[in-house]
Design a protein around this motif. Structure first.
Motif, PDB file in Angstrom:
ATOM      1  N   SER A   8       0.844  -1.202   0.000  1.00  0.00           N
ATOM      2  CA  SER A   8       0.000   0.000   0.000  1.00  0.00           C
ATOM      3  C   SER A   8       0.877   1.250   0.000  1.00  0.00           C
ATOM      4  O   SER A   8       2.060   1.210   0.351  1.00  0.00           O
ATOM      5  N   THR A   9       0.253   2.357  -0.399  1.00  0.00           N
ATOM      6  CA  THR A   9       0.917   3.663  -0.382  1.00  0.00           C
ATOM      7  C   THR A   9      -0.032   4.678   0.220  1.00  0.00           C
ATOM      8  O   THR A   9      -1.213   4.732  -0.136  1.00  0.00           O
ATOM      9  N   VAL A  10       0.466   5.479   1.160  1.00  0.00           N
ATOM     10  CA  VAL A  10      -0.326   6.565   1.730  1.00  0.00           C
ATOM     11  C   VAL A  10       0.475   7.856   1.646  1.00  0.00           C
ATOM     12  O   VAL A  10       1.698   7.830   1.505  1.00  0.00           O
ATOM     13  N   LYS A  11      -0.238   8.961   1.723  1.00  0.00           N
ATOM     14  CA  LYS A  11       0.387  10.268   1.565  1.00  0.00           C
ATOM     15  C   LYS A  11       0.695  10.909   2.920  1.00  0.00           C
ATOM     16  O   LYS A  11      -0.115  10.870   3.840  1.00  0.00           O
ATOM     17  N   GLY A  12       1.877  11.522   3.009  1.00  0.00           N
ATOM     18  CA  GLY A  12       2.179  12.366   4.153  1.00  0.00           C
ATOM     19  C   GLY A  12       1.557  13.738   3.937  1.00  0.00           C
ATOM     20  O   GLY A  12       1.562  14.253   2.817  1.00  0.00           O
ATOM     21  N   MET A  13       1.019  14.332   5.015  1.00  0.00           N
ATOM     22  CA  MET A  13       0.369  15.640   4.899  1.00  0.00           C
ATOM     23  C   MET A  13       0.683  16.486   6.132  1.00  0.00           C
ATOM     24  O   MET A  13       0.946  15.947   7.216  1.00  0.00           O
ATOM     25  N   TYR A  14       0.649  17.803   5.959  1.00  0.00           N
ATOM     26  CA  TYR A  14       0.893  18.696   7.092  1.00  0.00           C
ATOM     27  C   TYR A  14       0.000  19.929   7.005  1.00  0.00           C
ATOM     28  O   TYR A  14      -0.481  20.303   5.927  1.00  0.00           O
ATOM     29  N   LEU A  15      -0.203  20.548   8.145  1.00  0.00           N
ATOM     30  CA  LEU A  15      -1.029  21.760   8.251  1.00  0.00           C
ATOM     31  C   LEU A  15      -0.332  22.745   9.171  1.00  0.00           C
ATOM     32  O   LEU A  15       0.059  22.383  10.289  1.00  0.00           O
ATOM     33  N   ASN A  16      -0.167  23.980   8.699  1.00  0.00           N
ATOM     34  CA  ASN A  16       0.412  25.041   9.515  1.00  0.00           C
ATOM     35  C   ASN A  16      -0.693  25.647  10.378  1.00  0.00           C
ATOM     36  O   ASN A  16      -1.585  26.321   9.870  1.00  0.00           O
ATOM     37  N   LEU A  17      -0.642  25.414  11.680  1.00  0.00           N
ATOM     38  CA  LEU A  17      -1.702  25.898  12.576  1.00  0.00           C
ATOM     39  C   LEU A  17      -1.685  27.406  12.761  1.00  0.00           C
ATOM     40  O   LEU A  17      -2.700  27.988  13.157  1.00  0.00           O
ATOM     41  N   ILE A  18      -0.547  28.020  12.501  1.00  0.00           N
ATOM     42  CA  ILE A  18      -0.458  29.473  12.652  1.00  0.00           C
ATOM     43  C   ILE A  18      -1.462  30.163  11.734  1.00  0.00           C
ATOM     44  O   ILE A  18      -1.970  31.249  12.039  1.00  0.00           O
ATOM     45  N   GLU A  19      -1.764  29.507  10.612  1.00  0.00           N
ATOM     46  CA  GLU A  19      -2.664  30.095   9.617  1.00  0.00           C
ATOM     47  C   GLU A  19      -4.130  29.705   9.833  1.00  0.00           C
ATOM     48  O   GLU A  19      -4.996  30.077   9.046  1.00  0.00           O
ATOM     49  N   LYS A  20      -4.413  28.936  10.902  1.00  0.00           N
ATOM     50  CA  LYS A  20      -5.773  28.454  11.138  1.00  0.00           C
ATOM     51  C   LYS A  20      -6.364  29.075  12.400  1.00  0.00           C
ATOM     52  O   LYS A  20      -5.673  29.226  13.410  1.00  0.00           O
ATOM     53  N   PRO A  21      -7.654  29.426  12.377  1.00  0.00           N
ATOM     54  CA  PRO A  21      -8.295  29.918  13.603  1.00  0.00           C
ATOM     55  C   PRO A  21      -8.558  28.765  14.574  1.00  0.00           C
ATOM     56  O   PRO A  21      -8.821  27.642  14.159  1.00  0.00           O
ATOM     57  N   LYS A  22      -8.485  29.055  15.854  1.00  0.00           N
ATOM     58  CA  LYS A  22      -8.760  28.053  16.876  1.00  0.00           C
ATOM     59  C   LYS A  22     -10.263  27.843  17.002  1.00  0.00           C
ATOM     60  O   LYS A  22     -11.038  28.797  17.060  1.00  0.00           O
ATOM     61  N   SER A  23     -10.693  26.587  17.032  1.00  0.00           N
ATOM     62  CA  SER A  23     -12.117  26.278  17.127  1.00  0.00           C
ATOM     63  C   SER A  23     -12.658  26.668  18.498  1.00  0.00           C
ATOM     64  O   SER A  23     -11.983  26.512  19.516  1.00  0.00           O
ATOM     65  N   ASN A  24     -13.902  27.177  18.512  1.00  0.00           N
ATOM     66  CA  ASN A  24     -14.561  27.476  19.793  1.00  0.00           C
ATOM     67  C   ASN A  24     -15.672  26.472  20.095  1.00  0.00           C
ATOM     68  O   ASN A  24     -16.508  26.679  20.960  1.00  0.00           O
ATOM     69  N   HIS A  25     -15.677  25.360  19.355  1.00  0.00           N
ATOM     70  CA  HIS A  25     -16.656  24.288  19.562  1.00  0.00           C
ATOM     71  C   HIS A  25     -16.359  23.591  20.891  1.00  0.00           C
ATOM     72  O   HIS A  25     -15.203  23.437  21.269  1.00  0.00           O
ATOM     73  N   ASP A  26     -17.408  23.178  21.611  1.00  0.00           N
ATOM     74  CA  ASP A  26     -17.165  22.543  22.911  1.00  0.00           C
ATOM     75  C   ASP A  26     -16.933  21.028  22.812  1.00  0.00           C
ATOM     76  O   ASP A  26     -16.474  20.402  23.760  1.00  0.00           O
ATOM     77  N   PHE A  27     -17.252  20.414  21.674  1.00  0.00           N
ATOM     78  CA  PHE A  27     -17.018  18.982  21.441  1.00  0.00           C
ATOM     79  C   PHE A  27     -17.528  18.128  22.607  1.00  0.00           C
ATOM     80  O   PHE A  27     -16.838  17.237  23.095  1.00  0.00           O
ATOM     81  N   ASP A  28     -18.767  18.398  23.016  1.00  0.00           N
ATOM     82  CA  ASP A  28     -19.306  17.700  24.190  1.00  0.00           C
ATOM     83  C   ASP A  28     -19.687  16.246  23.910  1.00  0.00           C
ATOM     84  O   ASP A  28     -20.039  15.507  24.831  1.00  0.00           O
TER      85      ASP A  28
END
Length: 248
Positions: A90-110
């Motif tokens: 099998s082959t899978v892809k490596g991926m990354y996300l720069n959090l500096i460019e993302k807003p922080k979620s205000n969801h409570d995830f209850d």
């Protein structure tokens, strides 16, 4: 980022192996082997030593090593494995996300709960096994409950635990998202996406600037929509069985 992605994934396997006392270190590679060859049973961090591959094939054939080898974008290693009667699984892809460019979620995830006791560890193992279609044992998950660097979560829908995910904070302060799954009967409801956003919130809490993961082709399309960028591929190999050897 390629090396950072693979360091986090291999770090996850090492951490699970150390916690469960199932990590084995040799001069040429590391391997984790869970009971019944359940997840994660894998050989990784191979060195490209010329005399290693025949022995590696022999050890797998004799069932003293797991029949699964993972490497990250290494043409020389890939060629050596293919020349020594291994085949690409099998082959899978490596991926990354720069959090500096993302807003922080205000969801409570209850509807999402941290795995902090044996009962929830059992639920995580059950959900993950159903989600991914391979066996994950309670005995693999339970030792991870009190980890300081690895957090596990399970999600509820209609009073049933049906989704899972985990997040590893590594020594580079990078948060890696792993094992996001939803049981088949509850797919299509956005539960995997909710778990992903919960893990991204945890990455913010970790004060990580970067989040990494590996994804299938279908997963790559989903994570791309969340802003993840592809960088490199992880390839898994196994030895050929007798029929495949005769046909090759």
């Amino acid at each position: 980022m390629k090396q950072k992605i693979i360091d986090n994934l291999f770090g996850l396997w090492k951490h699970i192996g150390e916690k469960g006392k199932i990590l084995h270190v040799t001069d040429d590679y590391l391997f984790v082997r869970s009971k019944n060859n359940s997840w994660p049973s894998i050989v990784f961090e191979l060195k490209n030593e010329e005399d290693m591959f025949k022995n590696l094939h022999h050890e797998i054939e004799n069932q003293t090593l797991p029949n699964s080898i993972s490497i990250f974008e290494d043409k020389a290693l890939e060629t050596a494995l293919l020349e020594n009667k291994f085949m690409l699984k099998s082959t899978v892809k490596g991926m990354y996300l720069n959090l500096i460019e993302k807003p922080k979620s205000n969801h409570d995830f209850d509807s999402i709960y941290k795995v902090d006791n044996e009962q929830r560890a059992t639920e995580f193992a059950r959900i993950a096994s159903k989600s991914f279609g391979y066996e994950i044992l309670d005995s693999t998950i339970t030792p991870l409950i009190n980890s300081s660097s690895l957090k596990l979560f399970i999600g509820k829908h209609n009073d049933h635990y049906v989704s899972c995910g985990m997040l590893l904070l590594d020594s580079d302060n990078i948060s890696g998202i792993h094992m996001i799954g939803t049981t088949p009967e509850y797919r299509g409801l956005g539960l995997g996406k909710t778990m992903t956003h919960k893990l991204l919130l945890e990455a913010f809490e970790n004060k990580s600037d970067m989040v990494v993961l590996v994804a299938s082709e279908a997963g790559e399309r989903i994570y791309s929509k969340l802003g993840f960028i592809s960088d490199g591929s992880l390839k898994s190999f196994r030895i050929k069985d007798k029929v495949e050897l005769q046909q090759s």
